[in-house]
Design an enzyme around this catalytic site. Sequence first.
Site, PDB file in Angstrom:
ATOM      1  N   SER A  44      22.053 -15.279   4.218  1.00 45.59           N
ATOM      2  CA  SER A  44      23.245 -15.732   4.924  1.00 45.59           C
ATOM      3  C   SER A  44      22.830 -16.607   6.093  1.00 45.59           C
ATOM      4  CB  SER A  44      24.041 -14.540   5.463  1.00 45.59           C
ATOM      5  OG  SER A  44      23.465 -14.045   6.665  1.00 45.59           O
ATOM      6  N   ASP A  45      23.754 -17.419   6.598  1.00 46.69           N
ATOM      7  CA  ASP A  45      23.497 -18.074   7.868  1.00 46.69           C
ATOM      8  C   ASP A  45      23.704 -17.038   8.972  1.00 46.69           C
ATOM      9  OD1 ASP A  45      22.954 -19.991   9.799  1.00 46.69           O
ATOM     10  OD2 ASP A  45      24.183 -21.527   8.846  1.00 46.69           O
ATOM     11  N   PHE A  46      23.406 -17.431  10.185  1.00 45.89           N
ATOM     12  CA  PHE A  46      23.381 -16.526  11.327  1.00 45.89           C
ATOM     13  C   PHE A  46      24.725 -15.794  11.481  1.00 45.89           C
ATOM     14  CE2 PHE A  46      22.949 -15.025  15.595  1.00 45.89           C
ATOM     15  CZ  PHE A  46      21.601 -15.048  15.921  1.00 45.89           C
ATOM     16  N   SER A  47      24.735 -14.498  11.208  1.00 43.96           N
ATOM     17  CA  SER A  47      25.896 -13.589  11.309  1.00 43.96           C
ATOM     18  C   SER A  47      27.056 -13.968  10.400  1.00 43.96           C
ATOM     19  CB  SER A  47      26.383 -13.480  12.768  1.00 43.96           C
ATOM     20  OG  SER A  47      27.114 -14.608  13.171  1.00 43.96           O
TER      21      SER A  47
END
Length: 740
Positions: A264-267
């Site tokens: 995933s991207d950040f969060s």
Amino acid sequence: MKREDLKALLEDMSLQEKVDQMMQLMGVFYLDDAEGVLTGPARQLGVGEEDFWMAGSILGTYGAEQLMAIQRKYMEKQPHHIPMLFMMDVIHGMKTIFPMPLAQGATFEPELSGKCASAAAKEAAVSGLHVTFSPMVDLVRDARWGRVMESTGEDPYLNGLFAKAQVEGFQGDDMGKPYKVCSCVKHFAAYGGAQAGRDYNTVELSEHTLREFYLPSYKAGIDAGVGMVMTSFNTVNGIPASTNRWLMRDILRGEMGFDGVLISDFSAILETVAHGHSEDEADAAKKALEAGVDIDMMTSVYAANLCRLVEEGTVSEALIDESVMRILELKNKLGLFENPYKDANSEEEKTIILCDEHRKLAREAAGKSFVLLKNEGLLPIDMGKKAAFVGPYTNCKEIISSWAVTGDTSACVTIEEAAKEVFDLTRTSFHQGCQILANDYHLTGFGNLGESVPKELSEEEQKKMFEEALTAAKEADLVVMPLGEHFLQSGEATSRAMIDIPEIQMNLFREVAKVNDNIVVVLFNGRPLDLREISKTAKAILDVWFPGTEGGHAIVDALTGKINPSGKLPMSFPYCVGQVPVHYNEYATGRPNLEGMQERFKSKYIDIPNEPLYPFGYGLSYTNFEISPVTISKDIVTDGQSIKASVTVKNIGQVEGTEVIQLYIQDVAASVVRPVKELKGFEKVKLCPNEEKQVEFTIDEPMLRFLRADGTVGSDEGKFRIWIGSNSDTKNEAVFNCRK
């Protein structure tokens, strides 16, 4: 390690141990006192001590000694001594910074970009890193979106070539070999289509547009063997990408055949709650796992929920096993089970980072990325004339972009430093003139990067600087004005409604123009800008983007004629922001803005032109090229047979130069509307004065295929137009037919 050994390892791992392999934390957590982190940031994140020391990967930390120490301590605590993965945003260089990706697109030389990626991989590898979050292959059409600088432009074909070259540059033919790292194609999918150019915003595309324009560059990276793909923040068909099972399992893994790690991207998984798609963190964890996301970047959504969801029977442990096996396989491909430190070497860091070989490559890449937008005879500079360099980028080292997060600006060469090596200093002066940004312009939310904003100057200091610059400009034969965006005005989370040069610099430009009309603008920018006023007034414009570590040397090479600019725009420069998104490969309308059509009732603006100020593929040279009419070997393309389309290119100027000859094709009448032009090939041609060369393109039936109305991919019979010229606005046309 053999696959059967990996399977045995997986079977022996506890459920919690497996889930923790799917969690990624910030590396800074491991650099401070562990107890302090566990009672502070980690606790806020919801990460306990057991999870903390079993997280499968970290991001954002580099340095051979630091990462070797973290790896050593981690493996002592990890129950099966599984090595940790170290990841970083190495976007366009580790310490030696190459031109920003959009600038690399301007080279129209994917092979060169691959060499830059290979050099970056070498520096990253000796610094202890295993994975880089690069390349970003998102198609971009809206200059308001700050992350256009991280893409290679608006064309699917060109982006695909660069995606392939960069993946191969980072990984080589075996990412486990010395000085190679795993590459990560991002952001899947259509992140560049954010509505209104606003970062993280909704993306609303038809499936046809998604498949035809946005997906091909991701596919090119996957076909090149990329080891990792990152999800995007946006929605696709109303579902956030990180929980979009159709997008990830059906398209990415099914149709495209990707079998690597999906991160995933950040969060981004947690953010699906804010999107209104997931009810809570547990629901987000369930949906992301079912979509096939293997690693949760920088949240505890997986670590805090997946074990309980398995125990409750809400999710299958088999899905967790799938993800963990992919993570273990990646670690195995990198050779970490045999050597958990891989290429980390503090002694080699000293010799490889910013070495002469890499600096030379950075200088070459920067020079080839420059786009000469205008030249009324001032360039190359007559070294016998008195020159004044006036502008805030004259002696500025902040020329590496906001996404060169590991770069060291102190290593950058400025224009003034480079110019003093070759200019006669009795006839040359250097003046800042003004700040990059006015005192009242505040950049917020950038943490320590905000320290890069120059200190505010008093009115008296600004007045003195301004007046000295004007005096020098008035006395000079010509004025070189290095102007442009602040580097923090482009990049992630830097959407801009007004894509212009800061007003404080425009005021300096206007006042200089009043005392000297021989102005050369050297433009620093992370995106296409509104250049109407500068284009009208300046006699020469050289777009140098954010050129990287050796930017100053390369710029002076171009200004003095040591190199002849050959870059071409990978993204259209709009006439003004009211046109965006604007791109060359648009669909025709029923009432096109063509001569001979009704003057009023056609698709047009009433206050600005439809055409961009500078089109895709545009770029001048210090010489002139003559391109002959297009000739074709025959006028029918059939299955299994091709035709040849060619032109003769001649250098009719006085100096050696390189032209990028571009092939465009249009399907005139198809089962679905086709773009007015599509780039299908190009060739860089270097010619001496009076030298000529025939440039030939092969056109076959596969080049004519598209996503048809019935959902199949193929070509239609009928009439096709081709153009061969120096930019997307070329009128040099021929016609052929396709027959089955």
